[in-house]
Enzyme design. Sequence first.
Site, PDB file in Angstrom:
ATOM      1  N   LYS A 104      73.715  51.273 -44.075  1.00 14.67           N
ATOM      2  CA  LYS A 104      74.996  51.556 -43.417  1.00 14.67           C
ATOM      3  C   LYS A 104      75.293  50.484 -42.370  1.00 14.67           C
ATOM      4  CE  LYS A 104      74.870  56.458 -44.386  1.00 14.67           C
ATOM      5  NZ  LYS A 104      74.345  57.769 -44.006  1.00 14.67           N
TER       6      LYS A 104
ATOM      7  N   GLN B 130      72.562  60.977 -38.738  1.00 10.97           N
ATOM      8  CA  GLN B 130      71.900  61.017 -40.041  1.00 10.97           C
ATOM      9  C   GLN B 130      71.133  62.333 -40.198  1.00 10.97           C
ATOM     10  OE1 GLN B 130      72.101  58.469 -42.476  1.00 10.97           O
ATOM     11  NE2 GLN B 130      71.117  60.028 -43.733  1.00 10.97           N
TER      12      GLN B 130
ATOM     13  N   ASP C  70      81.938  61.715 -41.096  1.00  9.18           N
ATOM     14  CA  ASP C  70      81.269  62.401 -42.209  1.00  9.18           C
ATOM     15  C   ASP C  70      82.078  63.613 -42.681  1.00  9.18           C
ATOM     16  OD1 ASP C  70      78.984  61.380 -43.335  1.00  9.18           O
ATOM     17  OD2 ASP C  70      77.632  62.180 -41.791  1.00  9.18           O
TER      18      ASP C  70
END
Length: 298
Positions: free
Chosen positions: A54, A98, A121
């Site tokens: 990422k 994460q 997200d």
Amino acid sequence: MTADVIDGKAFAATLRARVGTEARRFEADSGRKAGLAVVLVGEDPASQVYVRSKHKATVEAGMASFEHRLPADAAEAELLALVAQLNADPSVDGILVQLPLPPHMDEAKVIAAIDPDKDVDGFHVVNVGRLATGLHGFVPCTPLGCLMLLKERLGDLSGLEAVVIGRSNIVGKPMAQLLLQESCTVTIAHSRTRNLPEMVRRADIVVAAVGRPEMVKADWIKPGATVIDVGINRLPPTGDESKGRLVGDVAYDEVRDVAGAITPVPGGVGPMTIAVLLRNAVVAAYRNAGLDLPKDRL
Ligand code: NAD
């Protein structure tokens, strides 16, 4: 019939290039780079790989990447304080924590602490609610990537029968909401569904997000259907393989003979996830800066 292969890798590369263009335009218009912060708690090897890729992709797209690492035994309060700091930081447009978090941390509480307008997200309940009610918000990256592939392949999805196999908050449920928004007739199947093959045979669009290797067979598929395989499963190594093969939830070799189009694993949905994350981060930057990003540009 041999299905067309939907090349997610190529589509993701195109999307990333478009994101790069918009990130440069944002920088020219606002005087700063769009910024994505990624928080990793602990040392889970798979999470470390994701966070590294990422970071690399964010920098390649011309955005600022902020990486924050906390030890596995960090207190939940420490993570919440970091999230609050990132919420308040005007150079941070998107925040991604994460998952999974260590067991002593409450994931729902941590996600709820993220500013919904930085929640790239799309996991915050405010964004879940926005998706369910058709308001602008952030949509989870994997299902949005699937929808982009479907629209690229099929154009207008209105009136099509879609079966989504899997009802997770990350993939199945938001996927079903997105297809509903596109005016598909949507069925969500899950582990308690009866007569799954029969149900799947009705579908013009099948999205498999289960996590069971090669579960969806050729005789479940209506001839010509479009099949999106979200599953990523590693088979046990055979013979002289050091690592087992990666396969999806769809028995690709046989389903290819029936479907009209299918995503491969790897190289289908997988590459779309990071590309959509970058897209969401640039969209967040424009919104947070009060600048206009016309809908058709990303
Ligand atoms: P999950 O375990 O949270 O959910 C799996 C779902 O499958 C559940 O809703 C369950 O009801 C359903 N299910 C289980 N057994 C079933 C059965 N026999 N019949 C019908 N439904 C059944 O998983 P998830 O997070 O949604 O992920 C699903 C798969 O997608 C996994 O393989 C995961 O690795 C993969 N995935 C890929 C990406 C990507 O970037 N390509 C992103 C997220 C997840």
